[in-house]
Design an enzyme around this catalytic site. Sequence first.
Site, short mmCIF file in Angstrom:
data_model
loop_
_atom_site.label_atom_id
_atom_site.label_comp_id
_atom_site.label_asym_id
_atom_site.label_seq_id
_atom_site.Cartn_x
_atom_site.Cartn_y
_atom_site.Cartn_z
CG ASN A 9 106.48 28.95 73.37
OD1 ASN A 9 106.07 28.45 74.47
ND2 ASN A 9 107.71 29.36 73.25
CE LYS A 11 108.35 32.89 74.45
NZ LYS A 11 109.52 33.87 74.25
CG HIS A 94 112.01 28.25 72.50
ND1 HIS A 94 112.50 29.19 73.33
CD2 HIS A 94 110.80 28.93 72.11
CE1 HIS A 94 112.03 30.40 73.03
NE2 HIS A 94 110.90 30.10 71.97
CD GLU A 96 112.23 31.99 75.68
OE1 GLU A 96 111.37 31.30 76.30
OE2 GLU A 96 112.23 33.01 75.02
CD GLU A 166 110.79 30.26 67.82
OE1 GLU A 166 109.95 30.91 67.62
OE2 GLU A 166 111.59 30.08 68.56
N GLY A 172 111.11 37.94 71.26
CA GLY A 172 110.63 39.05 72.44
C GLY A 172 111.29 40.28 72.30
CB SER A 212 109.14 40.20 67.13
OG SER A 212 110.16 40.30 68.63
C1 PEP Z 1 109.14 32.37 70.74
O1 PEP Z 1 109.08 32.27 71.88
O2 PEP Z 1 109.12 31.13 70.13
C2 PEP Z 1 108.89 33.69 70.20
C3 PEP Z 1 108.76 33.47 68.71
O3 PEP Z 1 108.59 34.70 70.65
P1 PEP Z 1 107.77 36.10 70.45
O4 PEP Z 1 106.83 35.97 69.45
O5 PEP Z 1 107.43 36.63 71.56
O6 PEP Z 1 109.27 36.87 69.93
#
Ligand code: PEP
Length: 249
Positions: A9, A11, A94, A96, A166, A172, A212
């Site tokens: 992803n 972003k 997601h 966000e 998630e 992040g 992460s």
């Molecule tokens: C994500 O945005 O779906 C995600 C898992 O981000 P990150 O791997 O940076 O934590």
Amino acid sequence: MRTKMVAGNWKMNKTLQEGVELAAQLKNDVKNPKCAVVIGTPFIHLATVAELVKGSPIKVAAENCADKDKGAYTGEVSAAMVASTGAEYCILGHSERRAYYHEDYEILKNKVELALANGLKVIFCIGEVKEERLENKQNEVVKAQLEGSVFHLTAEQWANITLAYEPVWAIGTGLTATPEQAQEIHAFIRGLVAEKYGKQAADDTTILYGGSCNEKNAAELFACPDIDGGLIGGASLVPEKFEAIIAAR
Ligand code: PEP
């Protein structure tokens, strides 16, 4: 047997030129992955990147689509438009999008339906925020997210859904759910799918972990029986890291 998958992803990162460069490197390096590989890119990259990776094992996802079919919705991009680029997937739900763009259960329900109606496969994200985890409410949170936006789907539609658990506190932040924490809730989610769609459908549902996940912790997470792969944010922007995560699957 369910599909194992590593999905990126990007972003809101990478100019078109930078994105094409990254996709070209992945195409060059990822020749025989042992799992499905998907890259989620911003809308403007979709057509170019989908054309670039055509014929390779890499598939392309949008990171969003509109909750309306078409018409006077300035600035929006419909599911039909996404599909017309050659993208095969759409990431929806997601955290966000939920947090910053106020996408509630009903909006996401519309988006999921439109994505599926236009032939896209959906990677549907669910997960609790830190306060909910501290109050041990993660199970009820993911259950409500599923019931609110995807559990109305028919069994036939469900076959085109991939779930991504998630935990928002891990996205992040450098904090990762432990393999035990992740496995426990993945098993719970699979149980919910079994209650709704039956054991076979639950066994066939791909459930990714995101938050992460990186080249160092991926193998341990992917070794868990109910973790079928990862949705990768930050590390998907660095070819060596993303490729190491794919190799770990
Ligand atoms: C994500 O945005 O779906 C995600 C898992 O981000 P990150 O791997 O940076 O934590």
